[in-house]
Design an enzyme around this catalytic site. Sequence first.
Site, PDB file in Angstrom:
ATOM      1  N   ILE A  12       0.837  -1.209   0.000  1.00 19.38           N
ATOM      2  CA  ILE A  12       0.000   0.000   0.000  1.00 19.38           C
ATOM      3  C   ILE A  12       0.869   1.256   0.000  1.00 19.38           C
ATOM      4  CG2 ILE A  12      -1.859   1.237   1.172  1.00 19.38           C
ATOM      5  CD1 ILE A  12      -2.719  -1.471   2.394  1.00 19.38           C
ATOM      6  N   THR A 125      -6.515  -0.585  10.486  1.00 21.40           N
ATOM      7  CA  THR A 125      -7.253  -1.623   9.768  1.00 21.40           C
ATOM      8  C   THR A 125      -8.613  -1.889  10.401  1.00 21.40           C
ATOM      9  OG1 THR A 125      -7.248  -4.013   9.344  1.00 21.40           O
ATOM     10  CG2 THR A 125      -5.895  -3.260  11.162  1.00 21.40           C
ATOM     11  N   ASP A 126      -9.537  -2.400   9.599  1.00 22.28           N
ATOM     12  CA  ASP A 126     -10.847  -2.775  10.150  1.00 22.28           C
ATOM     13  C   ASP A 126     -10.738  -3.967  11.104  1.00 22.28           C
ATOM     14  OD1 ASP A 126     -10.328  -4.763   8.254  1.00 22.28           O
ATOM     15  OD2 ASP A 126     -12.250  -4.560   7.202  1.00 22.28           O
ATOM     16  N   GLU A 127      -9.593  -4.663  11.068  1.00 19.81           N
ATOM     17  CA  GLU A 127      -9.462  -5.856  11.924  1.00 19.81           C
ATOM     18  C   GLU A 127      -9.476  -5.508  13.410  1.00 19.81           C
ATOM     19  OE1 GLU A 127      -6.839  -8.984  10.852  1.00 19.81           O
ATOM     20  OE2 GLU A 127      -7.139  -8.659   8.721  1.00 19.81           O
ATOM     21  N   TYR A 150      -1.801 -10.076  15.133  1.00 10.67           N
ATOM     22  CA  TYR A 150      -1.715  -8.925  14.231  1.00 10.67           C
ATOM     23  C   TYR A 150      -2.717  -7.844  14.630  1.00 10.67           C
ATOM     24  CZ  TYR A 150      -2.809  -6.027  10.166  1.00 10.67           C
ATOM     25  OH  TYR A 150      -3.076  -4.950   9.350  1.00 10.67           O
ATOM     26  N   SER A 151      -4.000  -8.220  14.732  1.00 11.30           N
ATOM     27  CA  SER A 151      -5.002  -7.172  14.990  1.00 11.30           C
ATOM     28  C   SER A 151      -4.812  -6.550  16.368  1.00 11.30           C
ATOM     29  CB  SER A 151      -6.427  -7.703  14.812  1.00 11.30           C
ATOM     30  OG  SER A 151      -6.689  -8.778  15.670  1.00 11.30           O
ATOM     31  N   LYS A 154      -2.139  -3.917  16.043  1.00  8.04           N
ATOM     32  CA  LYS A 154      -2.629  -2.710  15.364  1.00  8.04           C
ATOM     33  C   LYS A 154      -3.535  -1.917  16.301  1.00  8.04           C
ATOM     34  CE  LYS A 154      -2.089  -1.581  11.597  1.00  8.04           C
ATOM     35  NZ  LYS A 154      -1.026  -0.738  10.966  1.00  8.04           N
ATOM     36  N   LYS A 189      -0.859 -12.905   0.541  1.00  6.44           N
ATOM     37  CA  LYS A 189      -2.245 -12.508   0.796  1.00  6.44           C
ATOM     38  C   LYS A 189      -3.182 -13.230  -0.175  1.00  6.44           C
ATOM     39  CE  LYS A 189      -0.948  -9.467   3.981  1.00  6.44           C
ATOM     40  NZ  LYS A 189       0.156  -8.656   3.642  1.00  6.44           N
ATOM     41  N   HIS A 276     -10.028 -17.543  13.248  1.00  2.00           N
ATOM     42  CA  HIS A 276     -10.366 -16.889  11.971  1.00  2.00           C
ATOM     43  C   HIS A 276     -11.611 -15.997  12.086  1.00  2.00           C
ATOM     44  CE1 HIS A 276     -10.682 -17.785   7.338  1.00  2.00           C
ATOM     45  NE2 HIS A 276     -10.521 -16.498   7.614  1.00  2.00           N
TER      46      HIS A 276
HETATM   47  P1  NAD Z   1       3.173  -4.840   3.517  1.00  2.00           P
HETATM   48  O1  NAD Z   1       3.495  -5.981   4.418  1.00  2.00           O
HETATM   49  O2  NAD Z   1       3.028  -5.087   2.066  1.00  2.00           O
HETATM   50  O3  NAD Z   1       4.281  -3.699   3.692  1.00  2.00           O
HETATM   51  C1  NAD Z   1       4.793  -3.313   4.932  1.00  2.00           C
HETATM   52  C2  NAD Z   1       6.049  -2.470   4.700  1.00  2.00           C
HETATM   53  O4  NAD Z   1       6.540  -2.052   5.984  1.00  2.00           O
HETATM   54  C3  NAD Z   1       7.200  -3.226   4.016  1.00  2.00           C
HETATM   55  O5  NAD Z   1       7.772  -2.437   2.998  1.00  2.00           O
HETATM   56  C4  NAD Z   1       8.186  -3.478   5.149  1.00  2.00           C
HETATM   57  O6  NAD Z   1       9.533  -3.561   4.698  1.00  2.00           O
HETATM   58  C5  NAD Z   1       7.946  -2.269   6.033  1.00  2.00           C
HETATM   59  N1  NAD Z   1       8.327  -2.513   7.427  1.00  2.00           N
HETATM   60  C6  NAD Z   1       7.991  -3.578   8.206  1.00  2.00           C
HETATM   61  N2  NAD Z   1       8.559  -3.459   9.407  1.00  2.00           N
HETATM   62  C7  NAD Z   1       9.248  -2.279   9.408  1.00  2.00           C
HETATM   63  C8  NAD Z   1      10.023  -1.601  10.384  1.00  2.00           C
HETATM   64  N3  NAD Z   1      10.211  -2.124  11.612  1.00  2.00           N
HETATM   65  N4  NAD Z   1      10.566  -0.423  10.053  1.00  2.00           N
HETATM   66  C9  NAD Z   1      10.393   0.110   8.808  1.00  2.00           C
HETATM   67  N5  NAD Z   1       9.684  -0.497   7.845  1.00  2.00           N
HETATM   68  C10 NAD Z   1       9.111  -1.671   8.147  1.00  2.00           C
HETATM   69  O7  NAD Z   1       1.852  -4.210   4.133  1.00  2.00           O
HETATM   70  P2  NAD Z   1       0.638  -3.460   3.397  1.00  2.00           P
HETATM   71  O8  NAD Z   1      -0.367  -4.460   3.018  1.00  2.00           O
HETATM   72  O9  NAD Z   1       1.173  -2.510   2.408  1.00  2.00           O
HETATM   73  O10 NAD Z   1       0.039  -2.643   4.648  1.00  2.00           O
HETATM   74  C11 NAD Z   1       0.474  -1.316   4.929  1.00  2.00           C
HETATM   75  C12 NAD Z   1      -0.274  -0.795   6.135  1.00  2.00           C
HETATM   76  O11 NAD Z   1      -1.674  -0.809   5.878  1.00  2.00           O
HETATM   77  C13 NAD Z   1      -0.078  -1.631   7.396  1.00  2.00           C
HETATM   78  O12 NAD Z   1       0.001  -0.751   8.489  1.00  2.00           O
HETATM   79  C14 NAD Z   1      -1.337  -2.475   7.487  1.00  2.00           C
HETATM   80  O13 NAD Z   1      -1.630  -2.807   8.809  1.00  2.00           O
HETATM   81  C15 NAD Z   1      -2.369  -1.531   6.895  1.00  2.00           C
HETATM   82  N6  NAD Z   1      -3.534  -2.152   6.249  1.00  2.00           N
HETATM   83  C16 NAD Z   1      -3.375  -3.116   5.292  1.00  2.00           C
HETATM   84  C17 NAD Z   1      -4.490  -3.649   4.660  1.00  2.00           C
HETATM   85  C18 NAD Z   1      -4.360  -4.685   3.578  1.00  2.00           C
HETATM   86  O14 NAD Z   1      -5.376  -5.183   3.094  1.00  2.00           O
HETATM   87  N7  NAD Z   1      -3.162  -5.035   3.125  1.00  2.00           N
HETATM   88  C19 NAD Z   1      -5.767  -3.203   5.022  1.00  2.00           C
HETATM   89  C20 NAD Z   1      -5.904  -2.228   6.011  1.00  2.00           C
HETATM   90  C21 NAD Z   1      -4.773  -1.706   6.613  1.00  2.00           C
HETATM   91  O1  TDX Z   2      -4.214 -19.142   1.714  1.00  2.00           O
HETATM   92  C1  TDX Z   2      -5.167 -18.495   2.162  1.00  2.00           C
HETATM   93  N1  TDX Z   2      -6.395 -19.068   2.208  1.00  2.00           N
HETATM   94  C2  TDX Z   2      -7.506 -18.444   2.715  1.00  2.00           C
HETATM   95  O2  TDX Z   2      -8.597 -19.025   2.736  1.00  2.00           O
HETATM   96  C3  TDX Z   2      -5.033 -17.127   2.641  1.00  2.00           C
HETATM   97  C4  TDX Z   2      -3.703 -16.437   2.613  1.00  2.00           C
HETATM   98  C5  TDX Z   2      -6.149 -16.504   3.143  1.00  2.00           C
HETATM   99  N2  TDX Z   2      -7.350 -17.139   3.205  1.00  2.00           N
HETATM  100  C6  TDX Z   2      -8.519 -16.422   3.765  1.00  2.00           C
HETATM  101  C7  TDX Z   2      -8.314 -15.848   5.150  1.00  2.00           C
HETATM  102  C8  TDX Z   2      -9.172 -14.607   5.130  1.00  2.00           C
HETATM  103  O3  TDX Z   2     -10.509 -14.950   5.476  1.00  2.00           O
HETATM  104  O4  TDX Z   2      -8.755 -15.285   2.920  1.00  2.00           O
HETATM  105  C9  TDX Z   2      -9.151 -14.138   3.686  1.00  2.00           C
HETATM  106  C10 TDX Z   2      -8.173 -13.010   3.419  1.00  2.00           C
HETATM  107  O5  TDX Z   2      -6.937 -13.386   3.992  1.00  2.00           O
HETATM  108  P1  TDX Z   2      -5.644 -12.425   3.955  1.00  2.00           P
HETATM  109  O6  TDX Z   2      -5.356 -12.052   2.553  1.00  2.00           O
HETATM  110  O7  TDX Z   2      -4.578 -13.089   4.757  1.00  2.00           O
HETATM  111  O8  TDX Z   2      -6.206 -11.107   4.656  1.00  2.00           O
HETATM  112  P2  TDX Z   2      -6.852 -10.847   6.111  1.00  2.00           P
HETATM  113  O9  TDX Z   2      -6.474 -11.883   7.079  1.00  2.00           O
HETATM  114  O10 TDX Z   2      -8.309 -10.580   5.897  1.00  2.00           O
HETATM  115  O11 TDX Z   2      -6.093  -9.474   6.504  1.00  2.00           O
HETATM  116  C11 TDX Z   2      -5.917  -8.440   5.511  1.00  2.00           C
HETATM  117  O12 TDX Z   2      -6.862  -7.428   5.651  1.00  2.00           O
HETATM  118  C12 TDX Z   2      -6.719  -6.537   6.716  1.00  2.00           C
HETATM  119  C13 TDX Z   2      -4.502  -7.848   5.538  1.00  2.00           C
HETATM  120  O13 TDX Z   2      -3.552  -8.887   5.439  1.00  2.00           O
HETATM  121  C14 TDX Z   2      -4.284  -7.021   6.762  1.00  2.00           C
HETATM  122  O14 TDX Z   2      -3.004  -6.389   6.714  1.00  2.00           O
HETATM  123  C15 TDX Z   2      -5.331  -5.964   6.823  1.00  2.00           C
HETATM  124  O15 TDX Z   2      -5.211  -5.228   8.006  1.00  2.00           O
END
Ligand code: NAD
Ligand code: TDX
Length: 336
Positions: A12, A125-127, A150-151, A154, A189, A276
């Site tokens: 992101i 996050t919504d989590e 994780y949640s 956060k 993911k 879960h």
């Molecule tokens: P990501 O795992 O793809 O990226 C995380 C980044 O943070 C990486 O580049 C990593 O190198 C860096 N990082 C990790 N630990 C670090 C540290 N100690 N110091 C400096 N950098 C560090 O994650 P993402 O999916 O891009 O998520 C970004 C943010 O958005 C997170 O805070 C996550 O909780 C939040 N978020 C993600 C989702 C989602 O669906 N992916 C949804 C809602 C919120």
């Molecule tokens: O192999 C899989 N099989 C499966 O059934 C994986 C990786 C996931 N899943 C399911 C678990 C969840 O119900 O799919 C759903 C989505 O899983 P993830 O992609 O791991 O996301 P989730 O656990 O929902 O969390 C994500 O959304 C909120 C992000 O990873 C978080 O960073 C964000 O805060």
Amino acid sequence: MNILVTGGAGFIGSNFINYILSERDDVFIVNLDKLTYAGNLENLKPSEGKKNYQFVRGDITNNELVDYLFKKYSIKYVINFAAESHVDRSILGSEIFYRTNVIGTNVLLEASRRYNIEKFLQVSTDEVYGSLGATGLFTEQTPITTNSPYSSSKAAADLMVQAFHHTYGLPVVITRCSNNYGPLQFPEKLIPLMILNCLKDKKLPVYGDGMNVRDWIYVIDHNKAVNLVFEKGRIGEVYNIGASREMANIQIVKLILNKLGKTEELIEYVKDRPGHDRRYAIDSTKIQTELGWKPSFEFEQAMEYTIDWYLANKTWWERIISGEYQKYYEVQYGNR
Ligand code: NAD
Ligand code: TDX
């Protein structure tokens, strides 16, 4: 406007930096990223070399480094994306989640206080709202209830950010977004993992009954909302972000199979994720009515674009899935 963006080499954060720097040249962005397994400088190719962009490899838990960067770059704004972000990894080992997501946020908040910053945006996050039953939506008033390491990490960070506002008057805002999808997402993911497994004719590991529901948003819609909250969000407030696109996991998997012309025989129901969460769904009325945001990408189209992006960027993901990721995949899926 000098902004410290953390975690800008991840999914992101990199989409955010590339988007902002393509839209505006009145900002100077310092991207502090540790380059963990999830961080990848290749993601930032469109921003590389721009005079208003500086990458720094480092850890947000490193007090001295963070202090040095605030001073050197006269940082007045912080957008904290940096985190350990994968729920399954937090179940395999939680310590790094609390270190980065909680201690790291604390280091950034303390520096922000010392340097009297203008705004601190915490990307959450919504989590943090836990799990919904068959009906209902998460609003900003939904009580914090966390179920995974994780949640909980956060949520701890969110509470700390709010405490720094109440106690020290630090100008903070928090965004809580639902599940993102789009280019550059690490293939641990759900969506990229299923796309890549499909392409390799590998089994698609669906946890439990496949009926857990997530509320999907295209990453650029999330980032536009983050930018809006950064610019106009009221200090001390929380803003939910979501595109009202609820999908059961199995629907997502079938959509990907269909688009890639593969059969459902690839689906494999595996042992459920411990603890879960059943369903997430976001009420984004507040950001819509107060700040005028609304999602602009249509789900089917943006999913199609995302799948095409992974098809067209094989070298990007092939490099990623070699090495450390193979070991993780074996531990996570080997015995399911
Ligand atoms: P990501 O795992 O793809 O990226 C995380 C980044 O943070 C990486 O580049 C990593 O190198 C860096 N990082 C990790 N630990 C670090 C540290 N100690 N110091 C400096 N950098 C560090 O994650 P993402 O999916 O891009 O998520 C970004 C943010 O958005 C997170 O805070 C996550 O909780 C939040 N978020 C993600 C989702 C989602 O669906 N992916 C949804 C809602 C919120
Ligand atoms: O192999 C899989 N099989 C499966 O059934 C994986 C990786 C996931 N899943 C399911 C678990 C969840 O119900 O799919 C759903 C989505 O899983 P993830 O992609 O791991 O996301 P989730 O656990 O929902 O969390 C994500 O959304 C909120 C992000 O990873 C978080 O960073 C964000 O805060």
